[in-house]
Design an enzyme around this catalytic site. Structure first.
Site, PDB file in Angstrom:
ATOM      1  CG  ASP A  35       5.756  78.800 -22.373  1.00  0.00           C
ATOM      2  OD1 ASP A  35       5.311  77.988 -21.528  1.00  0.00           O
ATOM      3  OD2 ASP A  35       6.888  79.311 -22.283  1.00  0.00           O
ATOM      4  CG  LEU A  50       3.373  85.759 -18.096  1.00  0.00           C
ATOM      5  CD1 LEU A  50       3.676  85.178 -16.719  1.00  0.00           C
ATOM      6  CD2 LEU A  50       1.881  85.645 -18.408  1.00  0.00           C
ATOM      7  CG  HIS A 111       7.537  75.678  -2.520  1.00  0.00           C
ATOM      8  ND1 HIS A 111       8.342  75.015  -1.619  1.00  0.00           N
ATOM      9  CD2 HIS A 111       7.414  74.848  -3.585  1.00  0.00           C
ATOM     10  CE1 HIS A 111       8.712  73.846  -2.122  1.00  0.00           C
ATOM     11  NE2 HIS A 111       8.157  73.713  -3.315  1.00  0.00           N
ATOM     12  CE1 TYR A 143       7.209  79.062  -8.071  1.00  0.00           C
ATOM     13  CE2 TYR A 143       7.579  77.615  -6.194  1.00  0.00           C
ATOM     14  CZ  TYR A 143       6.954  77.883  -7.394  1.00  0.00           C
ATOM     15  OH  TYR A 143       6.065  76.970  -7.911  1.00  0.00           O
TER      16      TYR A 143
HETATM   17  P1  NAI Z   1       7.697  74.905 -15.734  1.00  0.00           P
HETATM   18  O1  NAI Z   1       8.837  75.751 -15.283  1.00  0.00           O
HETATM   19  O2  NAI Z   1       7.977  73.586 -16.361  1.00  0.00           O
HETATM   20  O3  NAI Z   1       6.783  75.746 -16.750  1.00  0.00           O
HETATM   21  C1  NAI Z   1       6.567  77.123 -16.630  1.00  0.00           C
HETATM   22  C2  NAI Z   1       6.395  77.679 -18.017  1.00  0.00           C
HETATM   23  O4  NAI Z   1       6.203  79.100 -17.903  1.00  0.00           O
HETATM   24  C3  NAI Z   1       7.623  77.463 -18.907  1.00  0.00           C
HETATM   25  O5  NAI Z   1       7.250  76.832 -20.122  1.00  0.00           O
HETATM   26  C4  NAI Z   1       8.169  78.857 -19.145  1.00  0.00           C
HETATM   27  O6  NAI Z   1       8.730  79.040 -20.437  1.00  0.00           O
HETATM   28  C5  NAI Z   1       6.927  79.718 -18.945  1.00  0.00           C
HETATM   29  N1  NAI Z   1       7.278  81.075 -18.524  1.00  0.00           N
HETATM   30  C6  NAI Z   1       8.152  81.436 -17.558  1.00  0.00           C
HETATM   31  N2  NAI Z   1       8.239  82.767 -17.478  1.00  0.00           N
HETATM   32  C7  NAI Z   1       7.390  83.258 -18.413  1.00  0.00           C
HETATM   33  C8  NAI Z   1       7.029  84.571 -18.824  1.00  0.00           C
HETATM   34  N3  NAI Z   1       7.577  85.645 -18.237  1.00  0.00           N
HETATM   35  N4  NAI Z   1       6.127  84.719 -19.802  1.00  0.00           N
HETATM   36  C9  NAI Z   1       5.575  83.620 -20.396  1.00  0.00           C
HETATM   37  N5  NAI Z   1       5.873  82.362 -20.063  1.00  0.00           N
HETATM   38  C10 NAI Z   1       6.773  82.181 -19.082  1.00  0.00           C
HETATM   39  O7  NAI Z   1       6.742  74.739 -14.477  1.00  0.00           O
HETATM   40  P2  NAI Z   1       5.659  73.608 -14.230  1.00  0.00           P
HETATM   41  O8  NAI Z   1       6.257  72.562 -13.393  1.00  0.00           O
HETATM   42  O9  NAI Z   1       5.000  73.251 -15.488  1.00  0.00           O
HETATM   43  O10 NAI Z   1       4.630  74.399 -13.298  1.00  0.00           O
HETATM   44  C11 NAI Z   1       3.570  75.143 -13.866  1.00  0.00           C
HETATM   45  C12 NAI Z   1       3.038  76.110 -12.821  1.00  0.00           C
HETATM   46  O11 NAI Z   1       2.613  75.379 -11.673  1.00  0.00           O
HETATM   47  C13 NAI Z   1       4.081  77.116 -12.331  1.00  0.00           C
HETATM   48  O12 NAI Z   1       3.430  78.348 -12.087  1.00  0.00           O
HETATM   49  C14 NAI Z   1       4.562  76.519 -11.030  1.00  0.00           C
HETATM   50  O13 NAI Z   1       5.014  77.526 -10.140  1.00  0.00           O
HETATM   51  C15 NAI Z   1       3.295  75.838 -10.521  1.00  0.00           C
HETATM   52  N6  NAI Z   1       3.599  74.695  -9.679  1.00  0.00           N
HETATM   53  C16 NAI Z   1       4.121  73.547 -10.218  1.00  0.00           C
HETATM   54  C17 NAI Z   1       4.380  72.463  -9.417  1.00  0.00           C
HETATM   55  C18 NAI Z   1       4.869  71.177  -9.973  1.00  0.00           C
HETATM   56  O14 NAI Z   1       4.994  70.215  -9.192  1.00  0.00           O
HETATM   57  N7  NAI Z   1       5.140  71.046 -11.258  1.00  0.00           N
HETATM   58  C19 NAI Z   1       4.194  72.546  -7.955  1.00  0.00           C
HETATM   59  C20 NAI Z   1       3.661  73.796  -7.495  1.00  0.00           C
HETATM   60  C21 NAI Z   1       3.364  74.817  -8.338  1.00  0.00           C
HETATM   61  C1  15L Z   2       6.935  73.716  -6.907  1.00  0.00           C
HETATM   62  O1  15L Z   2       6.322  74.736  -6.626  1.00  0.00           O
HETATM   63  C2  15L Z   2       7.779  73.624  -8.127  1.00  0.00           C
HETATM   64  O2  15L Z   2       7.275  74.403  -9.190  1.00  0.00           O
HETATM   65  C3  15L Z   2       7.986  72.204  -8.597  1.00  0.00           C
HETATM   66  O3  15L Z   2       9.033  72.177  -9.555  1.00  0.00           O
HETATM   67  C4  15L Z   2       8.303  71.260  -7.443  1.00  0.00           C
HETATM   68  O4  15L Z   2       9.557  71.548  -6.968  1.00  0.00           O
HETATM   69  C5  15L Z   2       7.240  71.370  -6.369  1.00  0.00           C
HETATM   70  O5  15L Z   2       6.962  72.707  -6.000  1.00  0.00           O
HETATM   71  C6  15L Z   2       7.593  70.607  -5.070  1.00  0.00           C
HETATM   72  O6  15L Z   2       7.503  71.196  -4.003  1.00  0.00           O
HETATM   73  O7  15L Z   2       7.914  69.428  -5.174  1.00  0.00           O
END
Ligand code: NAI
Ligand code: 15L
Length: 274
Positions: A35, A50, A111, A143
């Site tokens: 991360d 990344l 999304h 996004y």
């Molecule tokens: P989050 O925002 O809590 O975690 C993302 C992590 O990626 C963070 O810890 C951040 O520091 C790290 N990050 C961001 N940019 C970075 C970079 N350039 N290099 C290295 N690390 C980096 O998101 P969450 O909720 O944990 O989601 C995880 C994945 O699942 C994301 O890709 C998100 O788009 C996807 N997702 C999540 C959903 C949800 O309901 N939580 C819904 C749909 C998709």
């Molecule tokens: C996502 O893609 C986001 O990462 C998450 O934070 C939520 O907003 C989720 O979709 C959602 O649609 O509820």
């Protein structure tokens, strides 16, 4: 495929990553964490962006598979999405290809298809009313666009280089659903871990796109491609329905932010704070 043992978990400091860090070791996996922010209590985690290709090459060395969660998880400027989600995901796949990593689980999102109207009717909806994975991409944000890119990149790396991917269009993966829309797309953290395990161990996946949710009574989408991997969701958001509907009322499909899969991302996208 033989059960992979060592998994690179990118985005390990985030919400989903934090759940998976707790849940996946019970399936027998050893996790290598990555991360851009340090992870408390995890001195061995790789803290890198990344954009850092050398760090990614090092991170993928010797792993059996990658769960790629890292990136911007809400709407942001195009420039920031380009750097983290588009170029960042490309950097990850290049590192994985060079190292011969066989399989990636890519965290896509609802999304990517957020402008799809959600199906109307009294739940549970019949199978023919559910949104299929083959539905046309209709991103609701830059996004969501980046998630469509990630899915296409995954297809390219399968067709051209033999790197397998399961692209999981995650709904809302949180401890509990917090609005009425999430009743239809919620994925409990425990079901998320079940889906990861299925995606990592299914025999052959090529590039498979699945929706990521629990077995919600109010489901809007078709989980059959996920079930075909061996995923058997155990949870249902219905336990939260009465409370959430009493607080917010039923969804009104006539309102743009309530009639489409992407919900509030269509009209008032939450903005990445940095
Ligand atoms: P989050 O925002 O809590 O975690 C993302 C992590 O990626 C963070 O810890 C951040 O520091 C790290 N990050 C961001 N940019 C970075 C970079 N350039 N290099 C290295 N690390 C980096 O998101 P969450 O909720 O944990 O989601 C995880 C994945 O699942 C994301 O890709 C998100 O788009 C996807 N997702 C999540 C959903 C949800 O309901 N939580 C819904 C749909 C998709
Ligand atoms: C996502 O893609 C986001 O990462 C998450 O934070 C939520 O907003 C989720 O979709 C959602 O649609 O509820």
């Amino acid at each position: 495929m033989p059960a992979p043992l060592t998994i690179l978990l990118t985005g390990a400091a985030g919400g989903v990553g934090t759940h998976l860090r707790k849940l996946l070791p019970d399936y027998g996996y050893t996790l290598r964490l990555f991360d851009v922010v340090p992870i408390e209590g995890e001195p061995d985690a790789i803290t890198a962006d990344l954009a850092d290709r050398d760090a990614l090459r090092e991170a993928v060395r010797g792993v059996d598979a990658v769960i790629h969660l890292a990136g911007i998880s809400l709407e942001s400027t195009f420039e920031k999405i380009l750097k983290a989600n588009i170029e960042g995901t490309y950097n990850l796949y290049e590192a994985a290809r060079e190292a011969g990593v066989r399989r990636v689980l890519f965290a896509s999102s609802n999304h990517a298809v957020g402008y799809t109207p959600f199906p109307q009717g009294t739940p549970p909806l019949p199978a023919e009313a559910l949104i299929p994975v083959e539905t046309a991409r209709r991103p609701d944000t830059f996004y969501g666009l980046s998630k469509g890119f990630g899915e296409d990149l995954a297809q390219l790396y399968w067709d051209k280089h033999g790197v397998e991917t399961v692209s999981v269009r995650i709904g809302s993966c949180f401890e509990r659903p917090s609005n009425v829309r999430m009743l239809s797309i919620w994925m409990s953290p425990a079901d998320c871990a079940r889906l990861c395990h299925a995606a990592l161990t299914a025999e052959e996946v090529g590039h498979t796109v699945v929706y990521g949710s629990s077995a919600n009574t109010r489901l809007w989408w078709d989980l059959s491609s996920a079930r075909a991997l061996g995923y058997e969701p155990q949870d249902d958001s219905e336990a939260f329905a009465a409370e959430l509907i009493a607080e917010f009322g039923e969804l009104d499909a006539a309102k743009p932010e309530q009639g489409y899969l992407g919900g509030g991302f269509l009209t008032n996208p939450p903005i990445w704070p940095h």
